[in-house]
Design an enzyme around this catalytic site. Structure first.
Site, mmCIF file in Angstrom:
data_model
loop_
_atom_site.group_PDB
_atom_site.id
_atom_site.type_symbol
_atom_site.label_atom_id
_atom_site.label_comp_id
_atom_site.label_asym_id
_atom_site.label_seq_id
_atom_site.Cartn_x
_atom_site.Cartn_y
_atom_site.Cartn_z
ATOM 1 N N SER A 135 1.700 -5.236 12.429
ATOM 2 C CA SER A 135 2.542 -6.413 12.368
ATOM 3 C C SER A 135 1.757 -7.362 13.270
ATOM 4 O O SER A 135 1.546 -7.101 14.437
ATOM 5 C CB SER A 135 3.821 -6.255 12.692
ATOM 6 N N CYS A 147 16.247 -4.562 15.532
ATOM 7 C CA CYS A 147 16.255 -4.484 13.929
ATOM 8 C C CYS A 147 17.822 -4.070 13.737
ATOM 9 O O CYS A 147 18.115 -3.988 12.850
ATOM 10 C CB CYS A 147 15.141 -3.794 13.093
ATOM 11 N N THR A 192 -0.680 -16.510 -2.884
ATOM 12 C CA THR A 192 -1.301 -17.181 -1.874
ATOM 13 C C THR A 192 -1.396 -16.791 -0.598
ATOM 14 O O THR A 192 -0.638 -16.999 0.093
ATOM 15 C CB THR A 192 -1.098 -18.917 -2.067
ATOM 16 N N ASN A 216 9.009 2.483 18.663
ATOM 17 C CA ASN A 216 9.338 1.212 19.276
ATOM 18 C C ASN A 216 10.504 1.240 20.291
ATOM 19 O O ASN A 216 10.571 0.334 20.804
ATOM 20 C CB ASN A 216 9.595 0.174 17.976
HETATM 21 N N1 PMP Z 1 7.283 -0.726 12.454
HETATM 22 C C1 PMP Z 1 7.499 -0.917 13.741
HETATM 23 C C2 PMP Z 1 7.408 0.461 14.633
HETATM 24 C C3 PMP Z 1 8.315 -1.845 14.230
HETATM 25 O O1 PMP Z 1 8.352 -1.855 15.690
HETATM 26 C C4 PMP Z 1 8.773 -3.191 13.579
HETATM 27 C C5 PMP Z 1 8.987 -4.143 14.266
HETATM 28 N N2 PMP Z 1 10.176 -4.237 14.885
HETATM 29 C C6 PMP Z 1 8.106 -3.123 12.160
HETATM 30 C C7 PMP Z 1 7.883 -1.999 11.753
HETATM 31 C C8 PMP Z 1 8.620 -4.159 11.270
HETATM 32 O O2 PMP Z 1 7.499 -5.153 11.494
HETATM 33 P P1 PMP Z 1 7.830 -6.780 10.986
HETATM 34 O O3 PMP Z 1 8.612 -7.422 11.807
HETATM 35 O O4 PMP Z 1 6.383 -7.252 10.906
HETATM 36 O O5 PMP Z 1 8.444 -6.709 9.658
#
Ligand code: PMP
Length: 372
Positions: free
Chosen positions: A199, A330, A242, A150
């Site tokens: 995602s 993140c 749900t 990412n």
């Molecule tokens: N894995 C990767 C490689 C990501 O880029 C991300 C989002 N930054 C995630 C997992 C987490 O995804 P989500 O936001 O849907 O929890």
């Protein structure tokens, strides 16, 4: 404002929003309820969406489990596999550049006595196949390697890793969150991938929806995992709660569009990336340095050093006009663990920007960099 932070999240396509709206307004039935039309309409919509996601991934519809996102899918699969297959002395092999939702899950399991091996990566962020072969020899309970990174976009040789795992009877999971819609694949042709996470909000669907792919081994037998959420038994008992029908419908529509436009999207992203690379090289000469190579990567993700500049200050200055990031959304306050693992010193990480494009970006957007 020009948006180029698509690895963090993407804009919802208008047609995705349109598809969702009826399920937020009049079609509010619970798909698990029975006999009346409101419920059966919701159920039908969920199953149609499941078919569309399965078509995009090239798998069976009943191998799709809807979750709240890739974080949940990663947690569910890794914890679920370790719990189901090895109650006492399980082990995991993963890479050191995974998303935190994999790394922190592994750290947690390690604190509970599971043995975890974090494979080193090369200077482009890829694992080595030799290391994979060595790791497989130790017969881990699960091997989990990210498909496309990412932060720098580097692709791992997932088909080879999956095939090596398959031949040796090792369960293999890949976090495919960043590659879906941008790298063509068919899961039915890669039997070694037993589990996969994705995602919705990375492919122009809403936030709060994702998928855990769980491969069926034979017509009836699934790769088993212990569920993360226990309850009413929705999603074939894998994920109680749900169903978020509107989000699922949105993901289904986004998957349909992604499949339809995949070839064009990839070409468009490659064109934009080329245009941007040429422009930046002409403008900044030796004042920039690319952290990624230009092949064998997700199209549209660039990790670039602006030599001598501070990335946070640069992003703040550009923020009124341009949305980009230092790396992963993140963990943007800490220096990127991905770049550290690739061997970059902190000084180089502090001058790195990530530009991540989507199908929505245009050549005019790229021209913005002429004004820098
Ligand atoms: N894995 C990767 C490689 C990501 O880029 C991300 C989002 N930054 C995630 C997992 C987490 O995804 P989500 O936001 O849907 O929890």
């Amino acid at each position: 404002m020009i948006y180029m932070d698509n690895s963090a999240t993407t804009a919802i396509y208008p047609e995705v929003l349109d598809a969702m709206m009826p399920y937020l307004r009049e079609e509010y039935g619970n798909p698990s309820s029975k006999y009346y039309t409101l419920a059966s309409n919701s159920k039908l919509a969920v199953e149609e969406a499941r078919q569309k996601v399965a078509y995009l991934l090239g798998c069976e519809h009943d191998e799709i489990v809807f979750t709240s996102g890739a974080t949940e899918s990663n947690n569910m699969i890794i914890k679920g596999v370790l719990d189901y297959y090895n109650k006492n002395n399980g082990s995991i092999v993963t890479s050191s550049v995974e998303h935190p939702s994999v790394l922190e899950t592994c750290n947690y399991l390690q604190s509970k006595g599971i043995s975890v091996t974090y494979l080193a990566v090369d200077n482009m962020g890829r694992v080595s196949l030799d290391d994979i072969i060595l790791a497989i020899k130790k017969q881990p309970t699960l091997l989990s390697v990210i498909w496309g990174n990412n932060e720098v976009g580097s692709l791992n040789p997932i088909e080879t890793i999956a095939s090596d795992c398959d031949k040796n009877g090792i369960l293999f999971h890949t976090d495919a969150t960043q590659v879906v819609g941008k790298v063509e694949f068919q899961l039915s042709k890669i039997p070694g991938i037993r589990f996969l996470s994705l995602s919705g909000h990375k492919l122009h669907a809403p936030k709060g929806i994702g998928v855990a792919y769980i491969k069926k081994q034979t017509k009836e037998i699934y790769s088993k995992i212990t569920p993360l959420l226990h309850g009413g038994g929705q999603e074939n008992n894998y994920r109680s709660g749900t169903l978020a029908v509107h989000n699922i419908v949105g993901l289904g529509k986004a998957a349909e569009v992604a499949k339809l436009k995949q070839k064009n999207t990839v070409q468009h992203l490659l064109n934009l990336e080329k245009q941007l690379t040429i422009l930046l090289k002409e403008k900044f000469h030796d004042k920039i340095k690319f952290n990624n190579d230009h092949s064998n990567k997700i199209p549209g993700i660039l990790s670039i050093q602006f030599i001598g500049l501070n990335n946070e200050l640069l992003i703040k200055k550009l923020a009124p006009y341009l949305a980009i990031s230092t790396g992963s959304a993140c963990s943007s306050s800490k220096p990127s663990h991905v770049l550290q693992e690739m061997g970059l010193p902190v000084s180089e990480i502090r001058q790195t920007l990530r530009i991540s494009l989507s199908a929505i970006n245009t050549t005019e957007d790229i021209s913005f960099f002429n004004n820098l």
